[in-house]
Design a protein around this motif. Structure first.
Motif, mmCIF file in Angstrom:
data_model
loop_
_atom_site.group_PDB
_atom_site.id
_atom_site.type_symbol
_atom_site.label_atom_id
_atom_site.label_comp_id
_atom_site.label_asym_id
_atom_site.label_seq_id
_atom_site.Cartn_x
_atom_site.Cartn_y
_atom_site.Cartn_z
ATOM 1 N N GLY A 29 19.952 -6.814 -9.765
ATOM 2 C CA GLY A 29 20.126 -7.604 -8.555
ATOM 3 C C GLY A 29 19.879 -6.788 -7.297
ATOM 4 N N TRP A 30 20.448 -5.574 -7.252
ATOM 5 C CA TRP A 30 20.234 -4.703 -6.090
ATOM 6 C C TRP A 30 18.768 -4.316 -5.960
ATOM 7 C CZ3 TRP A 30 23.384 -4.308 -2.228
ATOM 8 C CH2 TRP A 30 24.765 -4.441 -2.419
ATOM 9 N N ALA A 52 26.769 -9.101 -0.487
ATOM 10 C CA ALA A 52 26.400 -8.878 -1.885
ATOM 11 C C ALA A 52 27.551 -8.283 -2.680
ATOM 12 C CB ALA A 52 25.175 -7.961 -1.954
ATOM 13 N N THR A 57 30.526 -10.882 -2.867
ATOM 14 C CA THR A 57 30.219 -12.041 -3.706
ATOM 15 C C THR A 57 30.553 -11.769 -5.162
ATOM 16 O OG1 THR A 57 28.513 -12.904 -2.223
ATOM 17 C CG2 THR A 57 28.341 -13.504 -4.543
ATOM 18 N N ARG A 58 30.258 -10.590 -5.651
ATOM 19 C CA ARG A 58 30.549 -10.261 -7.045
ATOM 20 C C ARG A 58 32.054 -10.248 -7.299
ATOM 21 N NH1 ARG A 58 25.708 -8.840 -9.415
ATOM 22 N NH2 ARG A 58 26.794 -8.266 -11.340
ATOM 23 N N ALA A 102 25.221 -14.138 -6.936
ATOM 24 C CA ALA A 102 24.308 -13.320 -6.138
ATOM 25 C C ALA A 102 22.943 -13.972 -6.025
ATOM 26 C CB ALA A 102 24.185 -11.924 -6.754
ATOM 27 N N VAL A 112 22.705 -14.373 -2.195
ATOM 28 C CA VAL A 112 22.173 -13.103 -1.687
ATOM 29 C C VAL A 112 20.655 -13.049 -1.797
ATOM 30 C CG1 VAL A 112 22.233 -10.592 -1.923
ATOM 31 C CG2 VAL A 112 24.329 -11.928 -2.255
#
Length: 477
Positions: free
Chosen positions: A86-87, A189, A192-193, A207, A211
């Motif tokens: 995701g990042w 971000a 949210t997790r 995400a 995001v």
């Protein structure tokens, strides 16, 4: 082959971001007075490029979500659903947008102007950027030149730190404000997790919805909107609340509200969360009193640190554009035209705005009635969404106010799909220069969108053919 499809979908979104950034050099909200940024053919080609990229980014986002199996159910993330992936995707899709002129709005120039005004000793809550003059004021649409700031002291602190040293370097100022927005996005971000785990929602699904959302990327990063900082601080405050750090939560939510006022509704969610964490009699009353007291102290301290006084309270009445996208404003204009002078446009708008306020109160009442079933974070998302839909001002990125908590707390897949679909529509609804469309530019945008769709179909067909070829090669061994 799922990993290959994740990589291809990520590459598709990256290609879309690159095209948006490149097209922004000709068709974005370009600074006035810099010869490099000229209109004409560059603007037309840029508009086609932006919409080609926008459709690629939207479709790449959809493909990435489908390939990563980002349903809302809690559990192990498959495919491209891990935090590291995701990042990586966020970095790839955001990076091209960092160094292009402002996109889809000219608001960032107003932030820089207000920072310079504060540094020059001007009261931004009584005069508009015209009192400042100069290159920054030249970038602001005439309708807003004499309008006082509608923003809180936290934004002014940030803008004051950035704007003065960059007076002669306008684009560096834009990039600096954009990096602040990226900081807000990073906060969002991470928070949210945390919120998703607390609500039983798959973190990668949350995400993906908020995001990595194209609407988030083009307006929070491309547009450098202060909403990114507001939403990031709000989400961080909610995350602190669920992690049993209520005082930190209140301070973060107050900071968010002192960027833009709607975030103040987050204090109700913090109070509700806090009430469930304390023992003894009257937990809701005690939590509410503690939140109110802490919020008051935090507000006073932050306002004192800004040195701008309490003019931001009066700034809440700053007028909105009469032609904004608001449902209630639109109904007011239609009503006035249908009555053909029988009622003034101002009176019609006021009547519909009161109706909008009533609708917000009804939604808030329903959320309160079903608070045990919905939970504080989900309820906050619904109320903020109602504020956007029924409020007196509406811009596409405002939807992200409510979507941030909803993405983390809504388990119902239908709710998530509806919001995802609305985001897709709103992502293509604003031209990259932020001004109203005309027939010629709509045609160019449509051509660009069709090119983007064709490019995506080509990539998808190629991926299917490669997958089948790989499968046949394995069978032949």
């Amino acid at each position: 082959m799922r990993r290959d499809h994740v990589a291809l979908s990520r590459a598709t979104g990256f290609g879309g971001s690159v095209l948006i950034a490149a097209g922004g050099l000709g068709a974005g909200a370009l600074p006035v007075g810099i010869p490099f940024f000229a209109g004409g053919t560059n603007a037309q080609i840029g508009l086609v490029a932006v919409y080609s990229g926008l459709l690629l980014l939207v479709l790449g986002w959809w493909w990435y979500g489908k390939t990563g199996h980002f349903n809302s159910a809690a559990g192990r993330d498959e495919g491209g659903g891990g935090a590291a992936d995701g990042w990586r995707t966020l970095a790839l899709w955001s990076a091209p947008l960092l160094f292009t002129p402002p996109l889809f709005s000219r608001d960032v120039y107003s932030y820089l102007a207000q920072g310079q005004m504060v540094d020059a000793g001007l009261d931004v809550y009584h005069v508009g950027p015209s009192a400042l003059g100069g290159a920054i004021a030249d970038q602001i649409p005439a309708i807003w030149l004499d309008t006082p700031s509608p923003y809180g002291p936290v934004l002014l602190i940030v803008a004051r730190l950035i704007a003065p040293p960059l007076t002669e370097h306008l684009l560096l100022g834009v990039i600096a404000m954009r990096l602040i927005a990226v900081g807000g996005l990073a906060l969002l971000a991470v928070a949210t997790r945390t919120l998703a785990r607390s609500a039983g929602v798959r973190p990668a699904s949350a995400a993906w919805l908020i995001v990595l959302n194209p609407l988030t990327l083009i307006h929070f990063v491309g547009g450098a909107h202060n909403d990114a900082l507001m939403v990031g601080l709000l989400a961080a405050g909610l995350a602190a609340a669920v992690r049993r750090r209520p005082v930190v939560a209140v301070v973060l939510v107050v900071a968010a509200a002192l960027v833009k006022a709607p975030a103040v509704l987050g204090l109700a969610a913090v109070a509700a969360i806090w009430a469930h964490q304390i023992n003894g009699r009257f937990p809701r009353v005690r939590a509410t009193a503690a939140v109110a007291g802490t919020a008051g102290v935090a507000t006073a301290l932050i306002t004192a640190a800004a040195g701008t006084g309490y003019g931001w309270i009066l700034a809440l009445q700053t007028p909105m554009s009469p032609h904004n996208w608001s449902l209630t404003s639109g109904l007011g204009r239609v009503t006035a035209s249908l009555l053909d002078g029988g009622i003034s446009a101002t009176l019609a708008r006021d009547v519909w705005r009161w109706a909008g306020l009533l609708a917000m109160l009804i939604v808030a009442g329903l959320v309160w009635t079903y608070r045990a079933k919905l939970g504080p974070v989900y309820g906050l998302g619904l109320v903020l969404s109602a504020v956007v839909v029924f409020g007196p001002a509406l811009r596409p990125w405002y939807l992200l106010w409510g979507l941030a908590p909803l993405a983390a707390a809504a388990v119902d897949q239908r709710v998530r799909q509806i919001f995802a679909g609305v985001c897709v529509v709103l992502a293509v609804a604003v031209l990259p220069d932020g001004f109203a469309p005309d027939a010629n530019r709509v045609l160019l945008a449509t051509i660009g969108g069709l090119i983007g769709i064709a490019a995506f179909i080509t990539v998808r067909i190629s991926s299917v053919l490669l997958t089948r070829a790989g499968a046949l090669a394995q069978e032949a061994r």
